[in-house]
Design an enzyme around this catalytic site. Structure first.
Site, PDB file in Angstrom:
ATOM      1  N   ASP A  42       0.878  -1.160   0.074  1.00 25.22           N
ATOM      2  CA  ASP A  42      -0.031   0.134  -0.023  1.00 25.22           C
ATOM      3  C   ASP A  42       0.733   1.155  -0.105  1.00 25.22           C
ATOM      4  OD1 ASP A  42      -1.901  -2.012   0.517  1.00 25.22           O
ATOM      5  OD2 ASP A  42      -1.873  -1.543   2.706  1.00 25.22           O
ATOM      6  N   GLU A 212     -11.065  -0.685  -3.524  1.00 28.11           N
ATOM      7  CA  GLU A 212     -10.478  -0.040  -2.385  1.00 28.11           C
ATOM      8  C   GLU A 212      -9.357   0.729  -3.058  1.00 28.11           C
ATOM      9  OE1 GLU A 212      -9.105  -3.482   0.109  1.00 28.11           O
ATOM     10  OE2 GLU A 212      -7.590  -3.946  -1.320  1.00 28.11           O
TER      11      GLU A 212
END
Length: 331
Positions: A42, A212
């Site tokens: 991420d 997401e």
């Protein structure tokens, strides 16, 4: 030639060949992928103070995911690790699962947004928090002593936040898991959210196939909205995008631009974009799972150059072991 002398000559030649290859690699000056060691995911990439910075998730089981590290570089090749810039000893309400950092600089302060506790309903404590520091590498202090957003609204789990400064100086935050994305308008001091002109606090802006990992940037006056699709623990995790005239969309899906390559790695997703303005180069920073790894948390941070066609559409990105060329940020 004596036998012993022959072996010595072979060793000398082998050593020279090795040195030559090392010098060749040094002259090539590519980052290589992954760009630094360890399981990190991420990644949030940004330029601060004449350095490239990457703020990733420490990729491990939720109960061990209790801190954030950062990495900095002047050239995209050599990275310095800044260990434990914030952790759960500072954020008292956060017990586990600190992940998906986002960062922005304002008024000589650095604000680090993060998800925590992986809440599954509105009765649990957790959500999106904010840390503040005087330097990118911290240490960060909990700004609020509680989450900034701690409720599930419009079906969006409060995770995977991205903070975006619009052309007029307004700060928006895009966030959300479970296939829903919201945008909120932030207070100037990041201590809360304020209503939009129509009185709403949360606007859902979910595009087709969104899962997401939202990200936004502006290029040539257009808003490029990007997100991750598929399951983060599987091989088909990927990145898609839309282009709009407004930070609120509508965001109509154009195409997938980052995905696995079965000969390189799987699970390529949850990205960010760095724009280096002097060279006008765009870099996509993302995580992927090496072919030798099968565990969901075994993810590594990588980087590729991202390009556009003559009409402004993003060209598909090829994931590589080579990475990107050196690009030194000069003072």
């Amino acid at each position: 030639m004596k036998k012993g002398s022959f072996y010595i000559l072979v060793l000398i030649l082998a050593f020279q060949s090795c040195c030559f290859q090392k010098n060749m690699n040094k002259n090539i000056n590519f980052s290589g992928n992954p760009i630094f060691e360890g399981w990190y995911a991420d990644p949030e990439g940004v330029i601060f103070d004449k350095k490239y910075w990457i703020f990733p998730t420490y990729s491990d089981k939720y109960e061990k995911q209790v801190f954030l590290d950062a990495f900095s570089s002047k050239d995209l090749i050599n990275w310095t690790k800044h260990h434990r810039i914030i952790d759960t000893s500072e954020v008292k309400w956060l017990k586990y699962a600190m992940w998906a950092p986002a960062i922005i600089k304002k008024d000589k302060k650095y604000y680090l947004f993060f998800a925590g506790n992986d809440i599954l309903n509105n009765n649990q404590i957790g959500g999106i928090g904010v840390g503040v520091a005087d330097k990118p590498e911290g240490p960060y202090k909990d700004l609020l002593g509680k989450p900034l957003i701690d409720k599930i609204v419009n079906g969006a789990q409060p995770i995977d936040q991205f903070v975006f400064k619009d052309k007029d100086g307004t700060y928006y935050m895009y966030y959300g898991g479970w296939g829903h994305c919201n945008v909120v308008k932030l207070k100037d001091d990041f201590t809360g959210i304020v209503p939009f002109d129509d009185g709403e606090l949360y606007k859902e802006v979910t595009p087709e196939n969104y899962v997401e990992g939202p990200f936004m940037f502006i290029k040539d006056g257009k808003y490029y909205f990007m997100w991750s699709e598929g399951g983060w623990g599987g091989p088909d995790y990927c990145v898609a995008y839309a282009i709009a005239d407004s930070p609120f969309g509508p965001f109509r899906r154009i195409d997938k631009i980052l995905k696995q390559d079965a000969s390189v790695a799987t699970g390529a997703g949850h990205h960010s974009v760095i724009h280096e303005p002097k060279s006008d180069k765009y870099y996509i920073v993302y995580h992927r799972r090496p072919l030798s790894e099968t565990h969901a948390n075994n993810r590594a941070t990588c980087i590729e150059e991202m390009t556009f066609d003559k009409d402004g559409y993003i060209n598909p990105v090829t994931i590589t072991f080579k990475g990107v060329k050196e690009n030194i940020l000069k003072k």
